[in-house]
Design a protein around this motif. Structure first.
Motif, short mmCIF file in Angstrom:
data_model
loop_
_atom_site.label_atom_id
_atom_site.label_comp_id
_atom_site.label_asym_id
_atom_site.label_seq_id
_atom_site.Cartn_x
_atom_site.Cartn_y
_atom_site.Cartn_z
N GLN A 18 7.56 57.14 0.98
CA GLN A 18 8.15 55.96 0.37
C GLN A 18 9.47 55.62 1.03
O GLN A 18 10.17 56.52 1.53
CB GLN A 18 8.37 56.18 -1.13
N VAL A 19 9.81 54.34 1.01
CA VAL A 19 11.08 53.87 1.56
C VAL A 19 11.90 53.26 0.41
O VAL A 19 11.36 52.60 -0.48
CB VAL A 19 10.86 52.84 2.70
N LEU A 20 13.19 53.50 0.44
CA LEU A 20 14.10 52.96 -0.56
C LEU A 20 14.46 51.52 -0.20
O LEU A 20 14.95 51.26 0.89
CB LEU A 20 15.36 53.82 -0.64
N ASP A 120 5.99 52.46 -1.58
CA ASP A 120 5.10 53.14 -0.64
C ASP A 120 5.16 52.44 0.70
O ASP A 120 5.11 51.20 0.77
CB ASP A 120 3.66 53.13 -1.15
N LEU A 121 5.28 53.22 1.77
CA LEU A 121 5.34 52.63 3.12
C LEU A 121 4.12 51.76 3.39
O LEU A 121 4.24 50.69 4.01
CB LEU A 121 5.45 53.73 4.18
N ASP A 122 2.96 52.18 2.92
CA ASP A 122 1.73 51.40 3.13
C ASP A 122 1.74 50.07 2.38
O ASP A 122 1.01 49.15 2.74
CB ASP A 122 0.50 52.20 2.71
N ALA A 123 2.54 49.96 1.32
CA ALA A 123 2.59 48.73 0.51
C ALA A 123 3.60 47.71 1.03
O ALA A 123 3.56 46.55 0.63
CB ALA A 123 2.90 49.08 -0.93
N ILE A 133 13.55 44.45 7.24
CA ILE A 133 12.78 45.62 6.83
C ILE A 133 11.77 45.99 7.91
O ILE A 133 11.65 47.16 8.29
CB ILE A 133 12.10 45.39 5.46
N ASP A 134 11.06 45.01 8.43
CA ASP A 134 10.07 45.28 9.48
C ASP A 134 10.74 45.79 10.76
O ASP A 134 10.24 46.71 11.41
CB ASP A 134 9.25 44.03 9.77
N ILE A 135 11.88 45.21 11.10
CA ILE A 135 12.62 45.65 12.29
C ILE A 135 13.06 47.10 12.12
O ILE A 135 12.86 47.94 13.00
CB ILE A 135 13.84 44.72 12.53
N ALA A 136 13.64 47.40 10.96
CA ALA A 136 14.16 48.75 10.71
C ALA A 136 13.04 49.78 10.67
O ALA A 136 13.18 50.88 11.22
CB ALA A 136 14.95 48.77 9.41
N LEU A 137 11.92 49.45 10.02
CA LEU A 137 10.82 50.42 9.95
C LEU A 137 10.18 50.61 11.32
O LEU A 137 9.74 51.72 11.65
CB LEU A 137 9.79 49.99 8.91
#
Length: 154
Positions: A18-20, A120-123, A133-137
């Protein structure tokens, strides 16, 4: 045209798949998920900025564990209202990795966000979210040595 530079620091905190994230209203007042972090105050070190912002927005104390990269973007805003000038905005976003070392998850009161939660990372792709968020992940997953993606180099 007015020029504006904004430097901000953010953290990717991942645990147990999971990501905060924090939630903030967009320009139209519609809630969207954002990466915890925010703007540096004058004279503040970015390392201190990310720790302060995470505490404010999520209630957690963090330990910065690494530097993922720097994201830079530029956009133009039209003049709004009688005293506003068109603005050439340049954002520089410093993205760290961090681990939670204390505190308890809570929502920010009276700030720029209204909720903090583990997602959840998948969500994440199905969430209404800001592009950062997409750039950071992607930085977190790929860990490019230069702290940016090859297609961004000029």
């Amino acid at each position: 045209m007015r020029e504006k530079l904004r430097v901000a620091a953010y953290a990717v905190c991942v645990r147990d798949g999971q990501v905060l994230l924090a939630r903030s209203p967009d320009d139209d007042g519609i809630p969207e998920w954002v990466l915890p972090g925010g703007g540096m105050e004058h004279g503040e070190d970015p390392y201190d900025t990310v720790r302060r912002e995470l505490m404010e927005e999520t209630g957690y104390r963090i330990e910065v564990t690494g530097l993922l990269g720097i994201d830079s973007f530029r956009c133009h805003f039209a003049a709004e209202g009688p005293l506003r000038l068109p603005t050439d905005h340049h954002g520089v976003r410093i993205i760290y990795t961090a681990e939670i070392v204390g505190g308890e998850l809570r929502n920010e009161i009276g700030g720029s966000t209204d909720m903090a939660a583990w997602q959840d990372l998948d969500a994440v792709p199905a969430l209404r979210r800001v592009p950062l968020i997409d750039i950071a992940l992607r930085l977190w997953r790929e860990r490019p040595a230069a702290g940016r993606f090859a297609e961004e180099r000029s």
